[in-house]
Design a protein around this motif. Structure first.
Motif, short mmCIF file in Angstrom:
data_model
loop_
_atom_site.label_atom_id
_atom_site.label_comp_id
_atom_site.label_asym_id
_atom_site.label_seq_id
_atom_site.Cartn_x
_atom_site.Cartn_y
_atom_site.Cartn_z
N SER A 24 -11.06 3.38 12.67
CA SER A 24 -10.20 3.03 13.80
C SER A 24 -9.02 2.26 13.23
N ILE A 25 -7.82 2.76 13.50
CA ILE A 25 -6.62 2.19 12.86
C ILE A 25 -5.66 1.70 13.94
N PRO A 26 -5.48 0.36 14.03
CA PRO A 26 -4.62 -0.21 15.07
C PRO A 26 -3.14 -0.19 14.66
N VAL A 27 -2.27 -0.60 15.58
CA VAL A 27 -0.84 -0.73 15.27
C VAL A 27 -0.66 -1.69 14.10
N GLY A 28 0.27 -1.34 13.20
CA GLY A 28 0.52 -2.15 12.02
C GLY A 28 0.35 -1.31 10.77
N MET A 29 0.49 -1.96 9.62
CA MET A 29 0.35 -1.24 8.36
C MET A 29 -1.12 -1.15 7.98
N PHE A 30 -1.57 0.04 7.66
CA PHE A 30 -2.95 0.25 7.23
C PHE A 30 -2.93 0.92 5.86
N GLY A 31 -3.61 0.31 4.89
CA GLY A 31 -3.63 0.86 3.54
C GLY A 31 -4.86 1.74 3.32
N LEU A 32 -4.62 2.94 2.78
CA LEU A 32 -5.74 3.80 2.39
C LEU A 32 -5.71 3.88 0.87
N LEU A 33 -6.68 3.23 0.25
CA LEU A 33 -6.68 3.07 -1.19
C LEU A 33 -7.78 3.94 -1.79
N GLU A 178 8.94 -3.53 8.18
CA GLU A 178 9.72 -3.54 9.42
C GLU A 178 9.20 -2.49 10.39
N ILE A 179 8.99 -1.28 9.87
CA ILE A 179 8.53 -0.17 10.72
C ILE A 179 7.16 -0.49 11.30
N GLY A 180 6.30 -1.10 10.46
CA GLY A 180 4.91 -1.36 10.85
C GLY A 180 4.75 -2.42 11.93
N GLU A 181 5.84 -3.05 12.36
CA GLU A 181 5.72 -4.06 13.41
C GLU A 181 5.33 -3.44 14.74
N ASN A 182 5.72 -2.20 14.97
CA ASN A 182 5.53 -1.61 16.31
C ASN A 182 4.66 -0.37 16.37
N VAL A 183 4.40 0.26 15.23
CA VAL A 183 3.71 1.55 15.25
C VAL A 183 2.56 1.53 14.24
#
Ligand code: ADP
Ligand code: ADP
Length: 223
Positions: A24-33, A178-183
């Motif tokens: 489950s991935i919410p709004v913001g930056m999510f890292g897939l490592l 910057e982009i990850g603030e809203n999406v």
């Protein structure tokens, strides 16, 4: 919120690239490592529905993206790993053309979109130059501009900083933050620092399975 439920992908030769991925991935930056061969690109292409999973489901804000590809195209911005075939047309014209493909058919709307995006990724001054002649960092920033056409709410970025010098890498990170603030922004990478610097949440993929899922400061020590 993006919800991946038990995704499996088996290639034609029998390779199991995704072996039951749920996240489950919410709004913001999510890292897939994950290391090379872990299944990161397979997962990114699956979420972008460039390939259909063997089984499992993908929901975004409750919408079944596999059942509704038209909706997916409205929601998704994608910067693929191999975004690298650059015609000898100018940055402005190429972005304008991509905006047509995204369905922005009114010329005045397109002009506004293209101008805003070129400015946002700091390529306004080189808008009349051919993208084929851009440096690696400029290309990646151009790639982000094209991914942002149409204001997507889900953005997928696959191995974006490979081959960038430290200055370009920082610049690119600033743009993503910057982009990850809203999406929802999913950043797929094998570089731990990219995730540690940018992402409040992350997951580790190996051999097609999620090994860990949580905050980088908790997980990176455990890796
Ligand atoms: P990553 O992006 O983490 O390096 P990939 O998703 O590219 O991982 O690959 C996952 C596994 O699936 C690897 O074993 C890779 O060789 C295999 N694979 C990727 N694409 C294909 C394909 N088109 N056909 C068969 N196997 C593939
Ligand atoms: P990555 O750097 O993400 O691991 P790869 O180098 O594995 O990417 O894959 C590059 C391209 O080759 C992708 O389009 C992938 O689908 C394809 N590919 C990778 N592994 C295989 C494979 N075993 N068989 C067929 N195609 C593959």
């Amino acid at each position: 919120m993006l919800e991946l439920n038990d995704l499996r992908h088996v290639y034609g030769d029998g390779t199991v690239a995704l072996d039951g991925v749920s996240l489950s991935i919410p709004v913001g930056m999510f890292g897939l490592l994950g290391p090379n061969g872990a299944g990161k690109s397979s997962l990114m292409r699956t979420i972008a529905t460039l390939q259909t999973p063997t089984s499992g489901s993908i929901r975004f804000d409750g919408i079944d993206l596999l059942a509704d590809p038209a909706r997916l195209r409205q929601v998704l911005g994608y910067l693929p790993q191999d975004f690298g075939v650059y015609p000898r047309v100018t940055a402005y014209d190429l972005l304008d053309h991509m905006a047509v493909l995204k369905g922005i058919t009114v010329k005045a709307d397109r002009r506004q979109t293209v101008e805003t995006l070129l400015d946002r990724v700091n390529l306004w001054d080189v808008r009349k130059r051919a993208v084929a002649g851009f440096s690696g960092g400029m290309r990646q920033r151009f790639g982000i501009a094209q991914a942002l056409i149409g204001s997507p709410r889900l953005i997928i970025v696959d191995e974006p900083t490979a081959g960038l010098d430290p200055e370009e890498r920082n610049r690119f990170h600033g743009l993503l933050a910057e982009i990850g603030e809203n999406v929802v922004v999913i950043l797929s990478t094998h570089i731990v620092e990219d995730v540690a610097d940018l992402c409040p949440r992350m997951a580790v993929l190996a051999a097609g399975r999620i090994l860990l899922d949580g905050a980088p400061q908790e997980l990176i020590g455990a890796m």
